[in-house]
Scaffold this motif. Structure first.
Motif, PDB file in Angstrom:
ATOM      1  N   VAL A  30      -0.788 -24.967 -14.288  1.00 16.23           N
ATOM      2  CA  VAL A  30       0.295 -24.950 -13.304  1.00 16.23           C
ATOM      3  C   VAL A  30       1.353 -25.978 -13.701  1.00 16.23           C
ATOM      4  O   VAL A  30       2.560 -25.687 -13.710  1.00 16.23           O
ATOM      5  N   ALA A  31       0.929 -27.193 -14.038  1.00 18.81           N
ATOM      6  CA  ALA A  31       1.874 -28.221 -14.474  1.00 18.81           C
ATOM      7  C   ALA A  31       2.619 -27.795 -15.734  1.00 18.81           C
ATOM      8  O   ALA A  31       3.799 -28.127 -15.921  1.00 18.81           O
ATOM      9  N   ILE A 160       0.563 -18.318 -10.641  1.00 19.30           N
ATOM     10  CA  ILE A 160       1.302 -19.037 -11.675  1.00 19.30           C
ATOM     11  C   ILE A 160       0.769 -18.695 -13.064  1.00 19.30           C
ATOM     12  O   ILE A 160       1.545 -18.531 -14.024  1.00 19.30           O
ATOM     13  N   LEU A 161      -0.554 -18.558 -13.203  1.00 20.23           N
ATOM     14  CA  LEU A 161      -1.128 -18.198 -14.500  1.00 20.23           C
ATOM     15  C   LEU A 161      -0.683 -16.807 -14.936  1.00 20.23           C
ATOM     16  O   LEU A 161      -0.434 -16.559 -16.126  1.00 20.23           O
ATOM     17  N   ALA A 214       6.656 -32.863 -13.280  1.00 24.10           N
ATOM     18  CA  ALA A 214       5.295 -32.493 -13.686  1.00 24.10           C
ATOM     19  C   ALA A 214       4.386 -33.709 -13.712  1.00 24.10           C
ATOM     20  O   ALA A 214       3.187 -33.616 -13.426  1.00 24.10           O
ATOM     21  N   ILE A 215       4.948 -34.871 -14.056  1.00 26.93           N
ATOM     22  CA  ILE A 215       4.169 -36.113 -14.046  1.00 26.93           C
ATOM     23  C   ILE A 215       3.754 -36.455 -12.611  1.00 26.93           C
ATOM     24  O   ILE A 215       2.603 -36.792 -12.331  1.00 26.93           O
ATOM     25  N   TYR A 216       4.714 -36.343 -11.690  1.00 17.84           N
ATOM     26  CA  TYR A 216       4.408 -36.624 -10.283  1.00 17.84           C
ATOM     27  C   TYR A 216       3.396 -35.620  -9.725  1.00 17.84           C
ATOM     28  O   TYR A 216       2.484 -35.978  -8.983  1.00 17.84           O
ATOM     29  N   LEU A 217       3.569 -34.345 -10.080  1.00 13.38           N
ATOM     30  CA  LEU A 217       2.795 -33.281  -9.436  1.00 13.38           C
ATOM     31  C   LEU A 217       1.364 -33.180  -9.940  1.00 13.38           C
ATOM     32  O   LEU A 217       0.446 -32.882  -9.167  1.00 13.38           O
ATOM     33  N   HIS A 218       1.135 -33.405 -11.225  1.00 14.69           N
ATOM     34  CA  HIS A 218      -0.190 -33.135 -11.798  1.00 14.69           C
ATOM     35  C   HIS A 218      -1.276 -33.972 -11.127  1.00 14.69           C
ATOM     36  O   HIS A 218      -2.421 -33.514 -10.964  1.00 14.69           O
ATOM     37  N   SER A 219      -0.928 -35.190 -10.728  1.00 18.29           N
ATOM     38  CA  SER A 219      -1.922 -36.012 -10.029  1.00 18.29           C
ATOM     39  C   SER A 219      -2.345 -35.356  -8.725  1.00 18.29           C
ATOM     40  O   SER A 219      -3.512 -35.416  -8.325  1.00 18.29           O
ATOM     41  N   SER A 220      -1.404 -34.716  -8.056  1.00 17.13           N
ATOM     42  CA  SER A 220      -1.704 -33.987  -6.819  1.00 17.13           C
ATOM     43  C   SER A 220      -2.541 -32.757  -7.092  1.00 17.13           C
ATOM     44  O   SER A 220      -3.509 -32.475  -6.377  1.00 17.13           O
ATOM     45  N   GLY A 304      11.851 -18.542 -14.586  1.00 17.97           N
ATOM     46  CA  GLY A 304      12.635 -19.066 -13.476  1.00 17.97           C
ATOM     47  C   GLY A 304      11.873 -19.045 -12.164  1.00 17.97           C
ATOM     48  O   GLY A 304      11.879 -20.025 -11.410  1.00 17.97           O
ATOM     49  N   LEU A 305      11.190 -17.934 -11.894  1.00 17.33           N
ATOM     50  CA  LEU A 305      10.463 -17.800 -10.628  1.00 17.33           C
ATOM     51  C   LEU A 305       9.295 -18.774 -10.550  1.00 17.33           C
ATOM     52  O   LEU A 305       9.080 -19.431  -9.523  1.00 17.33           O
ATOM     53  N   ALA A 306       8.513 -18.861 -11.621  1.00 18.35           N
ATOM     54  CA  ALA A 306       7.345 -19.743 -11.608  1.00 18.35           C
ATOM     55  C   ALA A 306       7.759 -21.206 -11.556  1.00 18.35           C
ATOM     56  O   ALA A 306       7.216 -21.998 -10.778  1.00 18.35           O
ATOM     57  N   SER A 307       8.721 -21.578 -12.384  1.00 24.28           N
ATOM     58  CA  SER A 307       9.075 -22.988 -12.490  1.00 24.28           C
ATOM     59  C   SER A 307       9.773 -23.509 -11.238  1.00 24.28           C
ATOM     60  O   SER A 307       9.561 -24.652 -10.832  1.00 24.28           O
TER      61      SER A 307
END
Length: 418
Positions: A30-31, A160-161, A214-220, A304-307
């Motif tokens: 996902v990230a 997302i995959l 992506a750095i902020y989100l991956h931890s979540s 575009g949609l996924a990101s």
């Protein structure tokens, strides 16, 4: 402070035997969407069409950096039970939290600018949809994708995959009918620049590859998927699975990025109009066939949609962690969507807007990366899972290289070096 927070996926995985590695994969993919978004398309096609194989080394280096960065982010979430924004929000004073959020919000806006414009361009390429209407459609569809996340993270991961698979086919297909110059590719692995323009592109490519949100989100993502545990064996198992998750996801994303640059370098050098995504898509259709052009357009639309969905998810996590507030999803979506719609409505060059947005992202990386390295290196935060000396040194070198590239960009731009 460590706390246990199990998401929908973590309850599913928590009781599994240590050998169930495949069942633990997913958050990094996902990230990784952030690494194959339309900003990457703009930067990579511009670099390949304009300078051939010269900047292949930038993508290889950036992807290697991304592996380290994303692993540290996931590690923070798994070990502490906190996302990076939450960890920062807990440690910063109120004024510091507000200022930090302001720069992170600017990064989120730049992220969405690239992603919405890319999706709008794809709709224009495939169906002739006006760019402004295309941006609105992309924003609406991203809301539908985000709604899946409310039913559980595993469902969101699957959506997302699926889009990631479409992106991979869309951006790699043309490579199989392109006349690659293997000597040129080997030469492109030697680090060098050719003037200010290539440094700008390199910074853009770096910003498109190692992305702050992506750095902020991956931890979540890792925390919510796996939860946190006080059992060192369980934590070790999750970290081992995370290394595989990050390695495989970024191997795929890095391969897609390199494929885009190689495609442009092999098939589009000297072709008029390839400094824009729309022009590049037309050139791809003309030189490689309409079918490849359509596949490329579909890949761009999926990107575009996924990101933009993942970006909006990251923005919500950043706001909650730093401001301690959660706002309605529609409002959160509009905050970063409106600037992109303004750019489209004003008729500004969409591809150049994409490239500039990636440079903004590149300058936002240190604000996410330096605290991440600091937090994951502290025994008071990570306990026995704090970064060992070798990993800490590598991470510091990565941060230093990123900051140095941005400083070089500023100097060369200021003096007007050619």
């Amino acid at each position: 402070m460590r706390r246990t927070r199990l998401g929908a996926g973590s309850r599913h995985d928590a009781g599994r035997a240590p050998g169930g590695l495949l069942r633990l994969l997913g958050p990094a993919f996902v990230a990784a969407i952030a690494y194959v978004d339309p900003g990457n398309v703009a930067a990579n096609l511009s670099a390949g069409a304009g300078y051939g194989y010269l900047l292949v080394w930038v993508l290889v280096l950036a992807n290697a950096m991304a592996v380290i960065v994303q692993y540290l982010s996931a590690k923070l979430g798994i070990v502490t039970g906190q996302s990076l924004p939450e960890a920062l929000g807990e440690r910063l004073p109120r004024t510091g939290r507000l200022l930090y959020w302001a720069q992170a919000e600017l990064v989120a806006i730049a992220t969405d600018l690239a992603e919405v414009i890319g999706g709008a361009l794809a709709l224009h390429i495939l169906f002739g949809v006006p760019l402004l209407l295309g941006g609105i459609i992309v924003g609406a569809v991203s809301l539908a994708i985000l709604a899946v996340q409310r039913t559980g993270q595993l469902g969101f991961e699957r959506v997302i995959l699926a889009l990631l698979a479409v992106i991979t086919v869309g951006f790699v297909a043309g490579l199989f009918v392109s006349p690659l110059d293997w000597g040129g590719i080997a030469s492109g692995m030697i680090p060098r620049f050719e003037g200010t323009a290539t440094v700008l592109l390199a910074a853009s490519m770096l910003g498109a590859t190692v992305m702050p949100h992506a750095i902020y989100l991956h931890s979540s993502l890792a925390r919510d998927r796996h939860g946190s545990s006080t059992d060192p064996r369980r934590v070790s198992e999750l970290l081992r699975a995370t290394r595989w998750d990050v390695g495989l996801a970024l191997l795929l994303a890095g391969g897609v990025n390199i494929a885009m640059l190689l495609l442009a370098a092999a098939s589009l050098p000297g072709v008029a109009g390839t400094d824009t995504i729309e022009g590049a898509a037309a050139a791809i259709s003309a030189h490689l066939g309409p079918a490849i052009g359509v596949i490329f357009g579909i890949g761009l639309l999926a990107s575009g949609l996924a990101s933009t969905s993942v970006g909006a998810y990251a923005g919500a996590e950043i706001m909650q962690g730093l401001l301690h507030v959660r706002i309605p999803l529609l409002l959160r979506r509009l905050i970063t969507l409106l600037p992109a719609l303004v750019v489209l409505g004003l008729g500004l060059d969409p591809t150049w807007s994409l490239v500039v947005s990636q440079v903004v992202l590149s300058f936002g990386i240190p604000f996410a990366l330096i605290p991440l390295i600091s937090l994951t290196s502290r025994r008071g935060v990570m306990g026995g899972f704090a970064n060992r000396t070798a990993l800490r040194v590598v991470a510091i070198v990565v941060a230093a290289l990123i900051v140095a590239l941005n400083a070089l960009l500023l100097v060369l731009t200021a003096v007007g070096a050619a």
